[in-house]
Enzyme design. Sequence first.
Site, mmCIF file in Angstrom:
data_model
loop_
_atom_site.group_PDB
_atom_site.id
_atom_site.type_symbol
_atom_site.label_atom_id
_atom_site.label_comp_id
_atom_site.label_asym_id
_atom_site.label_seq_id
_atom_site.Cartn_x
_atom_site.Cartn_y
_atom_site.Cartn_z
ATOM 1 N N HIS A 149 0.831 -1.211 0.000
ATOM 2 C CA HIS A 149 0.000 0.000 0.000
ATOM 3 C C HIS A 149 0.859 1.252 0.000
ATOM 4 O O HIS A 149 0.642 2.190 -0.776
ATOM 5 C CB HIS A 149 -0.925 -0.011 1.224
ATOM 6 C CG HIS A 149 -1.718 1.255 1.398
ATOM 7 N ND1 HIS A 149 -1.276 2.289 2.198
ATOM 8 C CD2 HIS A 149 -2.874 1.659 0.846
ATOM 9 C CE1 HIS A 149 -2.158 3.270 2.143
ATOM 10 N NE2 HIS A 149 -3.139 2.910 1.333
ATOM 11 N N CYS A 170 -2.549 35.573 -15.875
ATOM 12 C CA CYS A 170 -1.329 35.571 -15.064
ATOM 13 C C CYS A 170 -1.582 35.210 -13.605
ATOM 14 O O CYS A 170 -0.668 35.243 -12.791
ATOM 15 C CB CYS A 170 -0.626 36.933 -15.148
ATOM 16 S SG CYS A 170 -1.600 38.300 -14.479
#
Length: 787
Positions: A368, A744
């Site tokens: 895992h 931006c």
Amino acid sequence: VSMPGMMDTVLNLGLNDDTVEGLVAASGDARFAWDSYRRFIQMYADVVLELDHGAFEEALEVAKEDRGFALDTELSADDLKALVAEYKGLVQAEWGKPFPQDVHDQLWGAVGAVFGSWQSERAKVYRRLNDIPANWGTAVNVQAMVFGNMGETSATGVAFTRDPSKGDRAYYGEFLINAQGEDVVAGIRTPQYLTLKAREDAGAKAASMEEAMPAVYAELAAVFDRLETHYRDMQDIEFTVERAKLWMLQTRSGKRTAKAALKIAVDMADEGLITRDEAILRVDPMALDQLLHPTLDPKATRDVIAKGLPASPGAASGAAVFDADTAEKRAAAGDSVILIRTETSPEDIHGMHAAKGILTARGGMTSHAAVVARGMGRPCVSGAGSVSIDAKAKIMRVAGREVREGDTLTIDGTTGEVMAGSVPTVQPELSGDFGTLMGWADEVRRLKVRANAETPHDCRTARDFGAEGVGLCRTEHMFFEGSRITAVRQMILAEDEGGRRAALAKLLPEQRADFAAIFEVMAGLPVTIRLLDPPLHEFLPHEEAEFADVAKAAGVDVEILKRRAAELHEFNPMLGHRGCRLGVTYPEIYEIQARAIFEAAIDVAAKSGAAPIPEIMIPLVATRRELELMKAVVDKAAKAVFAERGTTIEYLVGTMIELPRAALRAGEIAEVGEFFSFGTNDLTQTTLGVSRDDAARFLGVYVEQGIYAKDPFVSIDVEGVGELVKLAADRGRATRPDIKLGICGEHGGDPASIDFCESVGLDYVSASPYRVPIARLAAAQAALKAG
């Protein structure tokens, strides 16, 4: 959509006091049958009845100790039968009812538990981290068992058709003889290697599957090739061998590191298995972040205290922590942490995400911890068998040394090394498969990619990553440096224009040098420079001692300074005297900045022969008249500098669209502005009426409740903010067909937001330097999806 380890599983369902005898008769192996029943009770009690699995583990450990055995596989049928009786007693004591014997009750209990695990905390966290909508829901598979725990001719394993860490075309996996799938996936036992080469490379002694079960291995290898060819992607496969017969349990596209994703995509395109366009679409742009940051310096001294398996590549240093909650808490406080566990479980998902790296004492390359860490891009060292972890005391012991919570550790997920202290890093090499795929991406993308950068170092980093200019250079950052703040404060304290100009004259050479350094890096490319934006009070002192120092440096009385600071104080500075409002009231500020820009650009053009293209951006415009006034200031400065220098350069004057009114009136603003740059950070705040700095208190709940699909400051709110962007773009183009349009805000580095920018037809996106490659790949994918 694969969610490894997040959904519950119940094995051996249907066993009870009667059917276990049938399994004894059918298999001829009483030890196997009672082991399967024992496993079923333990798993059912944990997953369905939600009882503490620790009590069952303790009973198993006691049984092994009583017999002097190390593994549960060494317990006899009678031992396991006695353990089943003890387990049933634990269920009766903890649950208040006998363990269910009706197989239909067992089935519906398990079905309900698996459906219920969709709403488990670990599954919610995983979905949030991987943008999986909660309303997709799940299904429950009910399928017949095959048994890997039927003796030495049986086994279970997990395998990948290619190396999920490096991407090499080589079978990669692990198996365990006489075991069930949970033993491999959960990392309860350290497994054996699949191939002889992998075993030899690791120096392991236990036989590989290729050696121990050659006929079954050959059949498995043929299946690997068949599945990969059919699905045209690297496969993650689970299998069981029952008495020398191979059974395939499942296959799915495998989780992989960014490095592996790049190599697999490029290799498969070269092999003709997929097209280049498909290769571009196969790599998650956000996964590239794993490749863009430093790795351990190979020349640095390393105090290696342990070695485990190199489960997920990369390196990280941080404070040792021993539980997921502490990892999350310390990371939220700004600390870098290494999460140390005996083995991880799905409940640790939040701590694994918060940690810089993960170390486990048990588990293999397909445990895992390894699978989830690779998917997250976290370095992971698993199966470090030489370490002993006392989670309660929060101590790790290895070779006579102790590592306590808070001690600094470094892990290298590429080599499996665990080191005491912090190890220096080096910048990554971005070539090979990375360069190949990015080259393919650049051929198909339409959007240009720029960077948000205001220092030469940031500009160089961005250009190295493929930036095609600067989309946002914030000039206020230049004003806060120690040698300049005094002149800025003198300008603010001045009583008239003459005083302000005298102070600004001191800043002119500094600003000119700043811009020249940026232009030299970006020679020949556009550079969008935002003129001064923040409110003036941000430059003034706040502490009593600072007031005295500033007053002395400025040659004014402390009380005058305090009075001026009080006059400039604003209750809501985000919507106060900032942006173009500063330029309207004090035009000399923008005039001196514009002069510095033009002088620097001319100097660099003369020196390099490649003139930069300044794009001067006026912030916080809401009306046409504001931009008209500020453009006149900039044009006047340009005219003066051009006359003095006897030369000219190309430049543009535009604005940042960050207010709803500016978006609505974009048509008339475009009569003056030659470009729009969408400042989506502030546009999101002003559109939603939400402060980004304060939103953390409630936005998480809003996302959980489905009010917003994602955090609108991370991924653009298409329905609200996006609608304003589209409207402004359409109205701007209607007035000025050749207007340049870009974004931006931080959204410029978010792939989902870049998809939106492509759909609106913007010309470029601008992202932080380390996000430039992410934006390049996302822009290519957006173009391919758009057709």
